[in-house]
Design a protein around this motif. Structure first.
Motif, PDB file in Angstrom:
ATOM      1  N   THR A 139       0.944  -1.419  -0.040  1.00  0.00           N
ATOM      2  CA  THR A 139      -0.058   0.210   0.076  1.00  0.00           C
ATOM      3  C   THR A 139       0.679   1.374  -0.164  1.00  0.00           C
ATOM      4  O   THR A 139       2.238   1.445   0.129  1.00  0.00           O
ATOM      5  CB  THR A 139      -0.582  -0.122   1.260  1.00  0.00           C
ATOM      6  N   GLY A 140       0.249   2.354  -0.052  1.00  0.00           N
ATOM      7  CA  GLY A 140       0.530   3.176  -0.035  1.00  0.00           C
ATOM      8  C   GLY A 140       1.362   4.218  -1.306  1.00  0.00           C
ATOM      9  O   GLY A 140       1.521   3.819  -2.386  1.00  0.00           O
ATOM     10  N   ALA A 141      -0.532   5.512  -1.349  1.00  0.00           N
ATOM     11  CA  ALA A 141       0.807   5.919  -3.471  1.00  0.00           C
ATOM     12  C   ALA A 141       1.635   6.000  -4.087  1.00  0.00           C
ATOM     13  O   ALA A 141       2.236   5.255  -4.368  1.00  0.00           O
ATOM     14  CB  ALA A 141       0.073   7.050  -2.832  1.00  0.00           C
TER      15      ALA A 141
ATOM     16  N   SER B 117      -8.042   3.514  -2.515  1.00  0.00           N
ATOM     17  CA  SER B 117      -8.237   4.137  -3.176  1.00  0.00           C
ATOM     18  C   SER B 117      -6.810   4.894  -2.739  1.00  0.00           C
ATOM     19  O   SER B 117      -6.150   5.437  -3.443  1.00  0.00           O
ATOM     20  CB  SER B 117      -9.144   5.001  -4.224  1.00  0.00           C
ATOM     21  N   ALA B 118      -6.365   5.509  -1.482  1.00  0.00           N
ATOM     22  CA  ALA B 118      -6.193   6.449  -1.790  1.00  0.00           C
ATOM     23  C   ALA B 118      -4.682   6.346  -1.343  1.00  0.00           C
ATOM     24  O   ALA B 118      -3.925   7.185  -1.324  1.00  0.00           O
ATOM     25  CB  ALA B 118      -6.825   7.935  -1.159  1.00  0.00           C
ATOM     26  N   VAL B 119      -4.777   4.923  -0.948  1.00  0.00           N
ATOM     27  CA  VAL B 119      -3.343   4.534  -0.588  1.00  0.00           C
ATOM     28  C   VAL B 119      -2.496   3.536  -1.629  1.00  0.00           C
ATOM     29  O   VAL B 119      -2.065   2.315  -1.662  1.00  0.00           O
ATOM     30  CB  VAL B 119      -3.312   3.658   0.510  1.00  0.00           C
TER      31      VAL B 119
ATOM     32  N   LEU C 234     -14.666   2.613 -12.642  1.00  0.00           N
ATOM     33  CA  LEU C 234     -13.995   3.797 -14.047  1.00  0.00           C
ATOM     34  C   LEU C 234     -13.480   4.907 -12.292  1.00  0.00           C
ATOM     35  O   LEU C 234     -12.646   5.704 -12.190  1.00  0.00           O
ATOM     36  CB  LEU C 234     -13.860   4.365 -14.981  1.00  0.00           C
ATOM     37  N   GLN C 235     -14.218   5.483 -11.152  1.00  0.00           N
ATOM     38  CA  GLN C 235     -14.277   6.051 -10.452  1.00  0.00           C
ATOM     39  C   GLN C 235     -12.889   6.653  -9.454  1.00  0.00           C
ATOM     40  O   GLN C 235     -13.732   4.814  -9.064  1.00  0.00           O
ATOM     41  CB  GLN C 235     -15.212   7.112 -10.345  1.00  0.00           C
ATOM     42  N   PHE C 236     -12.666   7.255  -9.041  1.00  0.00           N
ATOM     43  CA  PHE C 236     -11.076   7.049  -8.199  1.00  0.00           C
ATOM     44  C   PHE C 236     -12.432   7.051  -7.114  1.00  0.00           C
ATOM     45  O   PHE C 236     -13.654   7.531  -6.863  1.00  0.00           O
ATOM     46  CB  PHE C 236     -10.687   8.847  -7.558  1.00  0.00           C
TER      47      PHE C 236
ATOM     48  N   ARG D 288      -3.700   4.708 -11.628  1.00  0.00           N
ATOM     49  CA  ARG D 288      -5.019   5.759 -11.114  1.00  0.00           C
ATOM     50  C   ARG D 288      -5.136   5.873 -10.256  1.00  0.00           C
ATOM     51  O   ARG D 288      -5.546   6.948 -10.057  1.00  0.00           O
ATOM     52  CB  ARG D 288      -6.300   5.114 -11.880  1.00  0.00           C
ATOM     53  N   ASN D 289      -4.550   5.558  -9.342  1.00  0.00           N
ATOM     54  CA  ASN D 289      -4.956   5.553  -7.567  1.00  0.00           C
ATOM     55  C   ASN D 289      -3.376   6.077  -6.839  1.00  0.00           C
ATOM     56  O   ASN D 289      -3.571   6.422  -5.690  1.00  0.00           O
ATOM     57  CB  ASN D 289      -5.318   4.348  -7.435  1.00  0.00           C
ATOM     58  N   ALA D 290      -2.327   5.854  -7.617  1.00  0.00           N
ATOM     59  CA  ALA D 290      -1.922   6.562  -6.911  1.00  0.00           C
ATOM     60  C   ALA D 290      -1.029   7.909  -7.231  1.00  0.00           C
ATOM     61  O   ALA D 290      -0.601   8.912  -7.640  1.00  0.00           O
ATOM     62  CB  ALA D 290      -0.439   5.812  -8.169  1.00  0.00           C
TER      63      ALA D 290
END
Ligand code: BGC
Length: 747
Positions: free
Chosen positions: A87-89, A150-152, A201-203, A367-369
């Motif tokens: 984990t972790g962007a 998603s944020a991570v 497809l959305q964040f 996309r999530n990074a």
């Protein structure tokens, strides 16, 4: 008196789940399928097997540069298709960049992790959330978890766990929605919708993974990973519906289970993963094995070596090998020697690529990074609000003699006692599957209560004992505090480590000396409120007989103290209902409400009927039980027609009145019994429920539509059928205290 009418289409979820028609087949556009085919044509066999290989990372460590040299080389060679637990962007972004810039095929990797009940903002354990009987709220809770996930940098969560569990010894009962296929289906579907959102497809949308396929919760004697053996009828009627409901709700992935079922390990069962899942249900997504489950086919002794394990796993339908690395290491030779057709590999790769396309990774691998999202979303105040609401609604009021609760202003001094009340056990309050919490992020019970204490009320705290060990038992000090108080709150229960994976227990009493402490507190003669925190039903017979008020608080997450204080002081009127039966003692297990009649149903004074000599058949607290600070009165149940034609629905209504003095929510439950059928039917089955809010004195007519699907069952030929004859319908606030009516189904 106000009246309103509420209509519930019971069939919407139940029918779909129980009839098992093919899922709405989710097809990708032909152009995408053709693109996938052309990618596969360009891949070497090793690269294909790489897509089927998932490796584990350093768990929930947010430092960067977490791949070792070997893993980095594998990544660049296209030998890794997905990761577990990284984990972790920043780190997920770094790894994806290596794939996109330095591998030949540039196929983005998937990042999977277990985001079970929140990532940073931990909400109640799933069993607790199921106690809310509020799927819309559970969906919001899952949505929030997906936002943080998603944020991570995560793409894929290994949730929901939709395993039905009838044995509270099994520690993983904490991760599911309890014993009932209908409630389990509704909750599983809600979680899938929450994780995946309206648009994958959305964040903020994560791929969901319904697990553990199948019947992992049926482990003999409640011992984790143990053998499962059950009839196909029980499998289909009780254990399978929630997986099907999760797929129907849009889940693109499933996890194959560790256990065997009737002689075939689930992760090597072509019947389960190909015949049933793909052919009968029409599932087009991917199946990932549970952790080393492919390798464990050798321990099950159906594979003589790892090559055979890999061949069996892949050909029966496990597309991704989690962590064993057997597909990667052994299957290229198997293909070369002809032991495994390459087309089987291609089909699994196709499913993996399909999911990567569905998730939009080919358009936006990064996309999530987004490191800035981590700061914005993790433990955001709005997330804490959801966690608090979810925790309030997860609490079940088991007992409340003489309206001891809520605590009134007359209580000038309150004694707070017990290991789970203080600040040194905050880690335990979040329950299983919570990794990144720092204790100071969790609101303890003492802090929650202190924040709410009425002016002039004194709070005395003493730990009294440890959760488990004998050392540290000092009841005298706790009793001394208790003697000075008008009311005692004892917060007792299980530690985090007592439930979840590999946490089966053969004794479900309060661990350690906690009951002794409770006895000492009771001996003071002061009124005692018991708050139990646990990951499963405990055996609370002594407590139920001796303590006037009992709150089942489960493991409630980061907002534990606040939510509990809301309930203790009456700012939230409890509305939770048990998603699982509480037995009187261990010997009654398995004990569940939807059992069969038997040839000798219990007749109280007749020894030769189905019973124990030393304990009643009844549970301590039945499925669906939960009190409120107000009371609800149920009127007669009415059916729209005494004779219903096969294929037609029937409407069932009942008036429910808030007969007490406070506004409150009630979960109105509808159960059904097929009175006589060609195969034995459960004494009662939940077919619908509705959570309603009523003001004091207000009456509502609650209306349920019972559809032909609800009336159907697996006949002698294992096909769904509705048989003519009488049905009894029950409506009530738990599975025992119901009003009932009868109607006939006619040809
Ligand atoms: C568990 C799964 C989990 C997986 C990955 C296994 O041990 O059974 O539920 O998703 O590990 O963490």
């Amino acid at each position: 008196m106000k009246k309103r009418l509420i209509t519930i289409a019971v069939a919407l979820i139940t029918g779909a789940a129980l009839l098992f028609p093919q899922s709405p087949v989710r097809k990708l556009p032909q152009a995408t399928e053709s693109r996938i085919d052309s990618i596969i044509r360009m891949m070497t066999l090793e690269e294909k097997l790489g897509q089927l290989n998932q490796i584990g990372g350093t768990w929930y460590d947010t430092k960067t540069e977490r791949l070792n040299e070997e893993q980095t080389a594998m990544l660049k060679a296209g030998q890794i298709g997905s990761f577990l637990g990284i984990t972790g962007a920043a780190e997920t972004g770094r790894i994806q960049r290596m794939v996109m810039e330095e591998s030949r095929m540039k196929i983005p990797v998937l990042f999977g992790a277990d985001i079970i009940h929140g990532y940073s903002t931990i909400t109640p354990i799933p069993l607790a959330e199921a106690s809310s009987w509020n799927p819309a709220l559970v969906e919001r809770s899952a949505r929030m978890a997906a936002m943080e996930g998603s944020a991570v940098g995560i793409h894929w969560t290994y949730a929901p766990m939709v395993d039905i569990a009838r044995d509270p010894r099994w520690g993983r009962i904490a991760e599911g929605s309890g014993e009932d296929p209908h409630l389990g289906s509704v909750m599983g579907a809600a979680r899938v919708k929450g994780f995946q959102g309206d648009d994958l497809l959305q964040f903020g949308s994560l791929l969901a993974c319904a697990k553990h396929f199948a019947a992992y919760g049926g482990a003999e004697a409640g011992r984790d990973y143990n053998t499962v053996d059950m009839s196909e009828r029980t499998l289909r009627e009780i254990f399978l519906p929630p997986y099907k409901a999760a797929i129907d709700a849009g889940a693109w992935t499933l996890m194959s289970a560790f256990n065997e079922i009737g002689g075939v390990p689930a992760s090597g069962s072509a019947w389960l993963m190909t015949d049933l899942l793909r052919k009968e249900w029409g599932f087009t997504g991917l199946v990932v094995s549970d952790y080393t489950a492919v390798m464990e086919l050798m321990n099950h002794r159906i594979a003589k070596d790892s090559t055979e394990a890999g061949i069996i796993g892949l050909s029966s339908g496990v597309d991704i090998d989690m962590v064993s690395r057997i597909y990667l290491r052994k299957l290229s030779d198997a293909v070369r020697t002809g032991a495994l057709p390459e087309s089987v590999v291609d089909e699994a790769v196709r499913r993996v690529l399909r999911v990567k396309f569905v998730y939009g990774l080919f358009d936006d691998p990064y996309r999530n990074a987004k490191p800035e999202k981590e700061k914005e979303l993790l433990l955001a105040p709005a997330h804490r609000d959801i966690a608090r609401t979810m925790a309030q609604q997860s609490i079940v009021l088991l007992k409340n003699e003489k309206e001891l609760l809520p605590i009134t202003k007359n209580a000038r001094t309150i004694a707070l006692v017990g290991p789970l009340a203080g600040n040194d056990h905050r880690r335990d309050l979040v329950g299983t599957w919570a990794w990144v919490q720092k204790p100071e992020q969790v609101v303890s019970v003492i802090d929650g209560i202190t924040a709410k204490l009425p002016k002039g009320t004194k709070l005395l705290y003493d730990k009294g004992c440890e959760i488990e060990s004998d050392s540290g038992y000092r009841a005298e000090q706790a009793v001394a505090a208790a003697k000075k108080a008008d009311v005692i709150i004892a917060v007792l229960g299980e530690a985090q480590r007592h439930s979840g994976e590999a946490a089966s227990r053969s004794n479900l009493d309060l661990p350690g000396r906690q009951r002794d402490l409770l006895k000492a507190l009771k001996a003071t003669g002061k009124p005692v409120i018991l708050v139990v925190m646990n990951g499963r039903p405990l055996t609370l017979q002594w407590e139920a007989e001796n303590i006037p008020a009992i709150i089942e608080a489960w493991h409630l997450g980061v907002e534990t103290g606040n939510a509990l204080a809301d309930v203790l002081f009456g700012d939230y009127n409890p509305s939770g209902k048990l998603p699982v039966t509480f037995p009187r003692n261990l010997g009654q297990i398995p004990l569940y409400y939807n059992h069969k009649s038997t040839g000798r149903p219990l007749v109280p004074k007749d020894k030769y009927t189905s019973r124990y000599l030393d304990v009643p058949n009844t549970p301590l607290y039945p499925f669906g039980h939960g009190l409120s600070y107000t009371t609800f009165h149920y009127g007669a149940v009415k059916v729209s027609s005494a004779a219903v034609k096969i294929g037609e629905p029937v409407t069932v209504t009942a008036e429910v009145t808030n007969s007490g003095k406070r506004a409150g929510e009630e979960v109105v439950q509808l159960y059904l019994r097929d009175d006589v059928a060609s195969v034995t039917r459960p004494v009662k089955e939940l077919k619908g429920f509705k959570k309603i809010m009523l003001q004091p004195g207000e009456t509502t007519t609650v209306s349920f539509t019972v559809t032909p699907d609800d009336l159907s069952f697996y006949g002698l030929d294992m096909k769904r059928t509705v048989e003519p004859g009488s049905f009894t319908v029950y409506v009530g606030g738990n599975s025992v205290d119901c009003q009932q009516a009868v109607f006939n189904v006619v040809k």
